[in-house]
Scaffold this motif. Structure first.
Motif, PDB file in Angstrom:
ATOM      1  N   ARG A 249       0.429  33.465  -6.544  1.00 45.28           N
ATOM      2  CA  ARG A 249       1.482  34.149  -7.325  1.00 45.28           C
ATOM      3  C   ARG A 249       2.813  34.200  -6.388  1.00 45.28           C
ATOM      4  NH1 ARG A 249      -1.985  37.555 -11.448  1.00 45.28           N
ATOM      5  NH2 ARG A 249      -2.280  36.116 -12.908  1.00 45.28           N
ATOM      6  N   MET A 250       2.239  34.624  -5.154  1.00 44.46           N
ATOM      7  CA  MET A 250       3.070  34.983  -4.056  1.00 44.46           C
ATOM      8  C   MET A 250       3.909  33.700  -3.737  1.00 44.46           C
ATOM      9  SD  MET A 250       0.516  37.215  -1.777  1.00 44.46           S
ATOM     10  CE  MET A 250       1.773  37.730  -0.409  1.00 44.46           C
ATOM     11  N   GLY A 251       3.626  32.392  -4.277  1.00 44.17           N
ATOM     12  CA  GLY A 251       4.419  31.340  -4.052  1.00 44.17           C
ATOM     13  C   GLY A 251       4.063  30.406  -2.937  1.00 44.17           C
ATOM     14  N   TYR A 252       2.595  30.455  -2.486  1.00 44.32           N
ATOM     15  CA  TYR A 252       1.852  29.821  -1.463  1.00 44.32           C
ATOM     16  C   TYR A 252       1.274  28.492  -2.088  1.00 44.32           C
ATOM     17  CZ  TYR A 252       3.501  33.217   2.149  1.00 44.32           C
ATOM     18  OH  TYR A 252       4.015  33.821   3.055  1.00 44.32           O
ATOM     19  N   HIS A 253       1.091  27.365  -1.275  1.00 40.19           N
ATOM     20  CA  HIS A 253      -0.004  26.298  -1.671  1.00 40.19           C
ATOM     21  C   HIS A 253      -0.953  26.501  -1.245  1.00 40.19           C
ATOM     22  CE1 HIS A 253       3.667  24.708  -3.559  1.00 40.19           C
ATOM     23  NE2 HIS A 253       4.451  24.956  -2.601  1.00 40.19           N
ATOM     24  N   VAL A 254      -2.308  26.560  -1.875  1.00 41.26           N
ATOM     25  CA  VAL A 254      -3.436  27.084  -1.373  1.00 41.26           C
ATOM     26  C   VAL A 254      -4.322  25.758  -1.158  1.00 41.26           C
ATOM     27  CG1 VAL A 254      -5.336  28.725  -1.256  1.00 41.26           C
ATOM     28  CG2 VAL A 254      -3.009  29.525  -1.675  1.00 41.26           C
ATOM     29  N   LEU A 255      -5.195  25.662  -0.012  1.00 38.52           N
ATOM     30  CA  LEU A 255      -6.311  24.884   0.014  1.00 38.52           C
ATOM     31  C   LEU A 255      -7.414  25.740   0.282  1.00 38.52           C
ATOM     32  CD1 LEU A 255      -7.805  21.977   0.143  1.00 38.52           C
ATOM     33  CD2 LEU A 255      -7.011  21.832   2.579  1.00 38.52           C
ATOM     34  N   ALA A 256      -8.178  26.151  -0.542  1.00 41.71           N
ATOM     35  CA  ALA A 256      -9.291  26.823  -0.392  1.00 41.71           C
ATOM     36  C   ALA A 256     -10.551  26.089   0.125  1.00 41.71           C
ATOM     37  CB  ALA A 256      -9.717  27.485  -1.854  1.00 41.71           C
ATOM     38  N   LEU A 257     -11.127  26.365   1.129  1.00 43.61           N
ATOM     39  CA  LEU A 257     -12.113  25.508   1.739  1.00 43.61           C
ATOM     40  C   LEU A 257     -13.494  26.474   1.816  1.00 43.61           C
ATOM     41  CD1 LEU A 257     -10.232  24.149   4.828  1.00 43.61           C
ATOM     42  CD2 LEU A 257     -10.978  22.984   2.775  1.00 43.61           C
ATOM     43  N   ASP A 258     -14.608  25.978   1.518  1.00 43.90           N
ATOM     44  CA  ASP A 258     -15.727  26.707   1.551  1.00 43.90           C
ATOM     45  C   ASP A 258     -16.432  26.055   2.913  1.00 43.90           C
ATOM     46  OD1 ASP A 258     -16.075  27.773  -0.764  1.00 43.90           O
ATOM     47  OD2 ASP A 258     -16.784  26.049  -2.172  1.00 43.90           O
ATOM     48  N   LEU A 259     -17.418  26.842   3.301  1.00 46.44           N
ATOM     49  CA  LEU A 259     -17.866  26.502   4.797  1.00 46.44           C
ATOM     50  C   LEU A 259     -18.740  25.181   4.457  1.00 46.44           C
ATOM     51  CD1 LEU A 259     -18.825  29.981   5.927  1.00 46.44           C
ATOM     52  CD2 LEU A 259     -17.003  28.804   6.427  1.00 46.44           C
ATOM     53  N   ASP A 260     -19.133  24.557   3.481  1.00 44.23           N
ATOM     54  CA  ASP A 260     -19.819  23.300   3.533  1.00 44.23           C
ATOM     55  C   ASP A 260     -18.995  22.288   3.059  1.00 44.23           C
ATOM     56  OD1 ASP A 260     -19.172  24.144   1.002  1.00 44.23           O
ATOM     57  OD2 ASP A 260     -21.393  24.086   0.173  1.00 44.23           O
ATOM     58  N   ALA A 261     -17.520  22.482   3.365  1.00 45.97           N
ATOM     59  CA  ALA A 261     -16.520  21.425   3.283  1.00 45.97           C
ATOM     60  C   ALA A 261     -15.878  21.244   4.323  1.00 45.97           C
ATOM     61  CB  ALA A 261     -15.711  21.724   1.994  1.00 45.97           C
ATOM     62  N   LEU A 262     -15.807  20.003   4.995  1.00 46.80           N
ATOM     63  CA  LEU A 262     -15.299  19.987   6.164  1.00 46.80           C
ATOM     64  C   LEU A 262     -14.036  18.746   6.056  1.00 46.80           C
ATOM     65  CD1 LEU A 262     -17.938  18.847   8.511  1.00 46.80           C
ATOM     66  CD2 LEU A 262     -16.954  21.171   8.542  1.00 46.80           C
ATOM     67  N   VAL A 263     -12.774  19.279   6.694  1.00 44.91           N
ATOM     68  CA  VAL A 263     -11.773  18.590   6.705  1.00 44.91           C
ATOM     69  C   VAL A 263     -11.541  17.699   7.858  1.00 44.91           C
ATOM     70  CG1 VAL A 263      -9.114  18.638   6.593  1.00 44.91           C
ATOM     71  CG2 VAL A 263     -10.446  20.304   5.512  1.00 44.91           C
ATOM     72  N   MET A 264     -11.644  16.281   7.847  1.00 49.32           N
ATOM     73  CA  MET A 264     -11.783  15.588   8.984  1.00 49.32           C
ATOM     74  C   MET A 264     -10.335  14.855   9.510  1.00 49.32           C
ATOM     75  SD  MET A 264     -14.926  15.613   9.223  1.00 49.32           S
ATOM     76  CE  MET A 264     -15.410  14.382  10.502  1.00 49.32           C
ATOM     77  N   GLN A 265      -9.231  14.912   8.670  1.00 54.18           N
ATOM     78  CA  GLN A 265      -8.100  14.461   9.139  1.00 54.18           C
ATOM     79  C   GLN A 265      -6.834  15.256   8.323  1.00 54.18           C
ATOM     80  OE1 GLN A 265      -7.630  10.448   8.072  1.00 54.18           O
ATOM     81  NE2 GLN A 265      -8.391   9.992   9.950  1.00 54.18           N
TER      82      GLN A 265
END
Length: 125
Positions: free
Chosen positions: A109-125
Motif C-alpha cells: 500500500r506504500m507503493g513498493y513492489h515486494v518479493l517476499a522470500l522464505d528462508l527455504d527459498a533461494l534466489v540464484m540469479q
C-alpha cells in the motif's frame, strides 16, 4: 496473544524501505526468528552470492535481529511473544503468518513492489 511490537509504518520501516529499495521501488523481504538461525545463515550466504542488494530482514525476536544485523542486513523489528512453530496447523504459526501478511500488505500500500522470500527459498540469479 501478541506483545505490542514496534510497528510504526512511519519512522523505521519507511526509512528502511526508502534506503534499500531500488529505483523502481522494488524490495525483497524475509522474516526470521531465533529458532531458524542456521537456516538464515545458509540463506544469507546464497543471497549474498546472488548479489541481491535490495533486501530488508524482518526480525521476529532479538536473536534474529542480532544475526541479521551481524550479517549486514537492514533489519526491521517486529518482535512478538509468539513461539516459532514448525507445525503449520499451530495457532502460533497462524499468528506469525498473519503478522507477515499484514506487514507485506502495508508495504504494498506504500507503493513498493515486494518479493517476499522464505528462508527455504533461494534466489540464484
Amino acid at each position: 496473544l501478541l506483545k505490542r511490537w514496534q510497528y510504526s509504518l512511519g519512522d523505521q520501516l519507511e526509512y528502511l524501505l526508502r534506503s534499500n529499495a531500488n529505483s523502481l521501488s522494488e524490495i525483497a523481504i524475509t522474516f526470521a526468528s531465533g529458532g531458524y538461525m542456521e537456516m538464515f545463515n545458509n540463506w544469507m550466504y546464497y543471497t549474498k552470492k546472488s548479489e541481491m542488494n535490495h533486501l530488508v530482514g524482518v526480525a521476529l525476536d532479538r536473536t534474529a535481529e542480532r544475526f541479521m544485523l551481524d550479517s549486514g542486513m537492514a533489519v526491521y523489528r517486529m518482535f512478538t511473544n509468539v513461539n516459532s512453530s514448525d507445525s503449520y496447523k499451530s495457532d502460533d504459526f497462524k499468528q506469525i503468518v498473519n503478522l507477515r501478511y499484514n506487514l507485506l500488505l502495508n508495504i504494498l500500500r506504500m507503493g513498493y513492489h515486494v518479493l517476499a522470500l522464505d528462508l527455504d527459498a533461494l534466489v540464484m540469479q
